[in-house]
Design an enzyme around this catalytic site. Structure first.
Site, PDB file in Angstrom:
ATOM      1  N   ASN A 253      48.864  46.420  35.673  1.00  0.00           N
ATOM      2  CA  ASN A 253      48.905  45.051  35.137  1.00  0.00           C
ATOM      3  C   ASN A 253      49.436  44.088  36.176  1.00  0.00           C
ATOM      4  OD1 ASN A 253      49.440  46.949  32.676  1.00  0.00           O
ATOM      5  ND2 ASN A 253      48.806  45.016  31.754  1.00  0.00           N
TER       6      ASN A 253
ATOM      7  N   THR B 137      56.158  53.557  45.547  1.00  0.00           N
ATOM      8  CA  THR B 137      57.267  54.496  45.726  1.00  0.00           C
ATOM      9  C   THR B 137      57.509  54.646  47.221  1.00  0.00           C
ATOM     10  OG1 THR B 137      56.798  55.737  43.701  1.00  0.00           O
ATOM     11  CG2 THR B 137      57.986  56.915  45.402  1.00  0.00           C
TER      12      THR B 137
END
Length: 351
Positions: free
Chosen positions: A71, A247
């Site tokens: 999103n 990450t």
């Protein structure tokens, strides 16, 4: 033609690196063990961000481009003592009210707001009437967000992990017909700015040709993992890997990572991050993907030094079935290898 988005890297101190390791683990722990596959990364751990604009005239937003979520959200209120760019829909002539609630849960707490539609501009690409979230509660992200240089997140994952099942940014870009090819590619600069290309790849940032591996799941960018070796020794029986730009580390099952750490002579701090003596000679860590070896050397694996102690870009994380166990190949991997995310052919290319 393809659109090039410059990426700025937030350099971290030794302590921030240790904190980021812990936040990276919390982020994934927060998304595990639930039926709901929705994911958004913890921003203290995402270091590369770039500029987009929302509305007419365009309001600037700095966003993390994150392949581990799906999103777009930007803030509409400025957290206390922060310098965030905020989106004010009252100043946009192309804003359309939606009003459906948007909410996401983090290890540190919730983030919420409402869906709205407006024009979103990424470089020369324009998405008209695009549904995204404007967020008014970001306290769940903690101090790391307030002090961070970025405002929101633009997820580049697949539709199955989209909150509210709204079309993902990449889905909308492909359908708009503006991309020469339905692909995007990351160059993560090592101690320098990076670049994200929509609609192609940038030959300046890689050599040779791409080796492709088909996706095993259209959620995160997930592929089969043939094996992991430390030196010449196999150190993993895990069969899946995710490539995640949000990450900063390599993360693998705790039992496998602790065995690798023991072989490296690394010590655990608080059970999450590992430090190793900076003078130690480390063997190569190799991931085999699509039958080809991708090797990380000592310089690739060390994140930060503080005196004689070096932080390893490696952490243990147990992802439960059915999604796990898996390895997360984050920025430590993506700094070494140029990655092409091929949306059209549902595959990853490495060079």
């Amino acid at each position: 033609q393809a659109v090039h988005v410059p990426l700025t890297k937030r350099e971290l101190t030794y302590q921030q690196t240790v904190d980021a390791v812990n936040k990276g683990v919390e982020k994934w722990e927060a998304r595990l063990g639930k039926d709901d596959p929705i994911v958004i990364d913890d921003y203290q751990n995402a270091q590369y961000y770039g500029e987009i604009s929302v509305g007419t005239p365009g309001q600037k937003e700095m966003v993390i481009f994150d392949t581990g979520s799906a999103n777009l959200w930007v803030p509409n209120t400025r957290p206390f003592l922060s310098q965030k760019n905020i989106y004010d829909h009252s100043k946009s002539s192309t804003y359309k009210k939606n009003g459906t609630t948007f909410a996401i849960q983090y290890g540190s707490g919730p983030v919420s707001g409402v869906f709205s539609a407006d024009t979103v501009t990424i470089g020369d690409l324009q998405l008209k009437d695009y549904t995204f979230a404007e967020v008014d509660k970001t306290s769940g992200l903690g101090l790391g967000y307030r002090l961070g240089k970025f405002d929101g997140i633009l997820g580049l994952g697949w539709d199955s992990i989209s909150v509210g099942h709204v079309p993902t940014p990449m889905n909308a870009l492909v359908k708009s017909g503006q991309l020469p090819e339905p692909v995007f590619a990351f160059y993560l600069g090592n101690k320098q700015p990076g670049e994200l290309v929509f609609g192609g790849v940038d030959p300046k940032h890689y050599t040779g040709s791409f080796s492709f591996v088909p996706l095993s799941s259209e959620s995160y960018w997930e592929i089969n993992l043939d094996g992991v070796k430390l030196g010449s020794q196999s150190v993993s029986s895990t069969k899946s890997a995710i490539v995640d730009s949000g990450t900063s580390l390599l993360a693998g099952p705790k039992s496998e990572v602790s065995q690798i750490a023991a072989k490296l002579g690394a010590k655990s701090i608080l059970g999450k991050e590992y430090v190793v003596d900076c003078s130690a000679k480390l063997p190569d860590l190799t991931f085999t993907l699509g039958g080809k070896d991708y090797t990380l050397k000592q310089a690739d694996l060390i994140l930060q030094a503080s005196g004689s102690q070096c932080v390893l870009g490696l952490t243990g994380l147990d992802v439960p079935p059915p999604r796990g166990p898996l390895w997360i190949l984050g920025d430590v991997f993506m700094r070494k290898y140029y990655v092409q995310f091929d949306w059209g052919q549902k595959r990853l290319g490495f060079a």
